[in-house]
Scaffold this motif. Structure first.
Motif, PDB file in Angstrom:
ATOM      1  N   GLU A  66      -1.542   0.938  -4.574  1.00  0.00           N
ATOM      2  CA  GLU A  66      -0.444   0.267  -4.394  1.00  0.00           C
ATOM      3  C   GLU A  66       0.738   0.591  -5.148  1.00  0.00           C
ATOM      4  O   GLU A  66       0.389   1.233  -6.147  1.00  0.00           O
ATOM      5  CB  GLU A  66      -0.577  -1.200  -4.424  1.00  0.00           C
ATOM      6  CG  GLU A  66      -1.381  -2.139  -3.429  1.00  0.00           C
ATOM      7  CD  GLU A  66      -1.448  -3.532  -3.884  1.00  0.00           C
ATOM      8  OE1 GLU A  66      -1.948  -4.249  -2.843  1.00  0.00           O
ATOM      9  OE2 GLU A  66      -1.425  -3.980  -4.839  1.00  0.00           O
ATOM     10  N   VAL A  67       1.910   0.169  -4.767  1.00  0.00           N
ATOM     11  CA  VAL A  67       3.043   0.440  -5.592  1.00  0.00           C
ATOM     12  C   VAL A  67       4.118  -0.539  -5.499  1.00  0.00           C
ATOM     13  O   VAL A  67       4.100  -1.470  -4.615  1.00  0.00           O
ATOM     14  CB  VAL A  67       3.872   2.035  -5.231  1.00  0.00           C
ATOM     15  CG1 VAL A  67       3.064   2.965  -5.326  1.00  0.00           C
ATOM     16  CG2 VAL A  67       4.018   1.770  -3.559  1.00  0.00           C
ATOM     17  N   GLY A  68       4.930  -0.563  -6.435  1.00  0.00           N
ATOM     18  CA  GLY A  68       5.962  -1.744  -6.446  1.00  0.00           C
ATOM     19  C   GLY A  68       7.071  -1.182  -5.572  1.00  0.00           C
ATOM     20  O   GLY A  68       7.325  -0.056  -5.623  1.00  0.00           O
ATOM     21  N   ALA A  99       0.735  -1.164  -0.039  1.00  0.00           N
ATOM     22  CA  ALA A  99      -0.064  -0.044  -0.117  1.00  0.00           C
ATOM     23  C   ALA A  99       0.765   1.106  -0.022  1.00  0.00           C
ATOM     24  O   ALA A  99       2.021   1.278   0.496  1.00  0.00           O
ATOM     25  CB  ALA A  99      -0.827   0.067   1.199  1.00  0.00           C
ATOM     26  N   VAL A 100       0.670   2.336  -0.661  1.00  0.00           N
ATOM     27  CA  VAL A 100       1.179   3.509  -0.618  1.00  0.00           C
ATOM     28  C   VAL A 100       1.367   4.166   0.834  1.00  0.00           C
ATOM     29  O   VAL A 100       0.530   4.292   1.451  1.00  0.00           O
ATOM     30  CB  VAL A 100       0.356   4.644  -1.414  1.00  0.00           C
ATOM     31  CG1 VAL A 100       1.272   6.039  -1.410  1.00  0.00           C
ATOM     32  CG2 VAL A 100       0.360   4.270  -2.885  1.00  0.00           C
ATOM     33  N   TRP A 146       9.700   3.323  -4.714  1.00  0.00           N
ATOM     34  CA  TRP A 146       8.397   3.042  -4.679  1.00  0.00           C
ATOM     35  C   TRP A 146       7.759   3.421  -6.189  1.00  0.00           C
ATOM     36  O   TRP A 146       8.231   4.639  -6.850  1.00  0.00           O
ATOM     37  CB  TRP A 146       7.764   3.882  -3.772  1.00  0.00           C
ATOM     38  CG  TRP A 146       7.870   3.549  -2.426  1.00  0.00           C
ATOM     39  CD1 TRP A 146       7.095   2.348  -1.384  1.00  0.00           C
ATOM     40  CD2 TRP A 146       8.863   3.889  -1.608  1.00  0.00           C
ATOM     41  NE1 TRP A 146       7.764   2.298  -0.210  1.00  0.00           N
ATOM     42  CE2 TRP A 146       8.906   3.096  -0.262  1.00  0.00           C
ATOM     43  CE3 TRP A 146       9.955   4.873  -1.709  1.00  0.00           C
ATOM     44  CZ2 TRP A 146       9.765   3.552   0.862  1.00  0.00           C
ATOM     45  CZ3 TRP A 146      11.020   5.066  -0.687  1.00  0.00           C
ATOM     46  CH2 TRP A 146      10.590   4.447   0.675  1.00  0.00           C
ATOM     47  N   VAL A 147       7.599   2.532  -7.039  1.00  0.00           N
ATOM     48  CA  VAL A 147       7.232   2.542  -8.352  1.00  0.00           C
ATOM     49  C   VAL A 147       5.647   2.488  -8.759  1.00  0.00           C
ATOM     50  O   VAL A 147       5.133   1.553  -8.169  1.00  0.00           O
ATOM     51  CB  VAL A 147       8.029   1.881  -9.250  1.00  0.00           C
ATOM     52  CG1 VAL A 147       7.895   1.751 -10.551  1.00  0.00           C
ATOM     53  CG2 VAL A 147       9.627   1.907  -8.788  1.00  0.00           C
ATOM     54  N   ARG A 148       5.337   3.049  -9.664  1.00  0.00           N
ATOM     55  CA  ARG A 148       4.030   3.117 -10.040  1.00  0.00           C
ATOM     56  C   ARG A 148       3.534   1.691 -10.528  1.00  0.00           C
ATOM     57  O   ARG A 148       4.457   0.890 -11.140  1.00  0.00           O
ATOM     58  CB  ARG A 148       3.417   3.781 -11.291  1.00  0.00           C
ATOM     59  CG  ARG A 148       3.311   5.426 -11.039  1.00  0.00           C
ATOM     60  CD  ARG A 148       2.867   6.139 -12.250  1.00  0.00           C
ATOM     61  NE  ARG A 148       1.519   5.851 -12.474  1.00  0.00           N
ATOM     62  CZ  ARG A 148       0.441   6.460 -11.947  1.00  0.00           C
ATOM     63  NH1 ARG A 148       0.541   7.141 -10.957  1.00  0.00           N
ATOM     64  NH2 ARG A 148      -0.729   5.827 -12.369  1.00  0.00           N
TER      65      ARG A 148
END
Length: 249
Positions: free
Chosen positions: A131-133, A117-118, A154-156
């Motif tokens: 959510e992000v990678g 989760a962001v 933290w990636v889209r």
């Protein structure tokens, strides 16, 4: 003898050309594979590759020579120094290639990755996704094995789904996003501040608790203004410095 093949770049006419070329070539050198040849193309060939004058190329090569990354041998050519020191000062002049060069040239180990989760502190950057990678990497000096910095990205999610983990061991995230995934990066904002090492950072970087570190935050945007990636990097304070040069023209 086969020559080393550097990456290509799109030059920004608002920044010194020699600087952009030197940083692009620096990133290519530091991100090379062990089996890549050490000999560089001639000045004329490199100038043609980058679309600049030989004089500009010569200035770019001098920058790398002064740093100790290359050696120029009369009548033999220019060669990459395989044992060149990697912990050189970070120099930022406003180009994406400077960021790539800043993050290149270390032995990299992927500590963990996944989806999450962001985080609340990043909500302002990822307001349109839930959510992000996530990726956590440790970088070490190639020669000594000494830890130098650790990075969290933290990636889209739509980009994270396409990231090859092997690429992250070889290259910085910025290069993977731009050159592998084709992300249309428009700008990166950087924040650098002094902090004291927390327990995790002290353990990973093998420094005493509360030692001085450099806390770097980079936020990468696309042409639409969306945030593609946020990275937080903790650098050992005894191994790195940041120099920002402002062009008055």
């Amino acid at each position: 003898m086969t020559s080393f093949a550097p990456d290509s770049i799109v030059l920004n006419r608002k920044l010194p050309l020699w600087y952009q070329v030197s940083q692009s070539l620096r990133a290519s050198i530091l991100g090379r594979s062990p089996q890549d040849p050490l000999r560089l193309p001639t000045e004329e060939q490199l100038a043609g590759h980058y679309g600049v004058s030989v004089l500009t190329m010569r200035q770019a090569l001098k920058e790398l020579e002064d740093e100790g990354l290359i050696t120029r041998r009369r009548r033999r050519g220019t060669f990459i120094e395989p044992d060149a020191l990697r912990g050189a000062p970070v120099r930022l002049l406003g180009s994406v290639d400077a960021i790539v060069a800043q993050q290149s040239g270390m032995t990299t180990r992927l500590l963990d990755h996944g989806r999450a989760a962001v985080p609340a502190e990043l909500a302002e950057h990822f307001g349109d996704v839930e959510e992000v990678g996530t990726y956590h990497r440790l970088r070490c000096d190639e020669k000594t094995g000494e830890p130098t910095n650790h990075a969290r990205n933290w990636v889209r999610p739509e980009l994270a789904a396409r990231v090859d983990l092997d690429d992250l061991v070889r290259w910085p995230m910025t290069k993977v996003l731009r050159d592998v995934l084709g992300a249309d990066i428009s700008r990166i904002t950087d924040t650098v501040e002094a902090r004291l090492a927390d327990p995790e950072t002290a353990r990973l970087l093998e420094v005493p608790l509360l030692s001085p570190i450099l806390h770097y935050t980079g936020v990468t945007y696309d042409q639409r203004g969306r945030v593609l990636d946020v990275v937080v990097i903790h650098y050992r304070g005894d191994r790195f410095s940041f120099t920002v040069t402002l062009d008055a023209h």
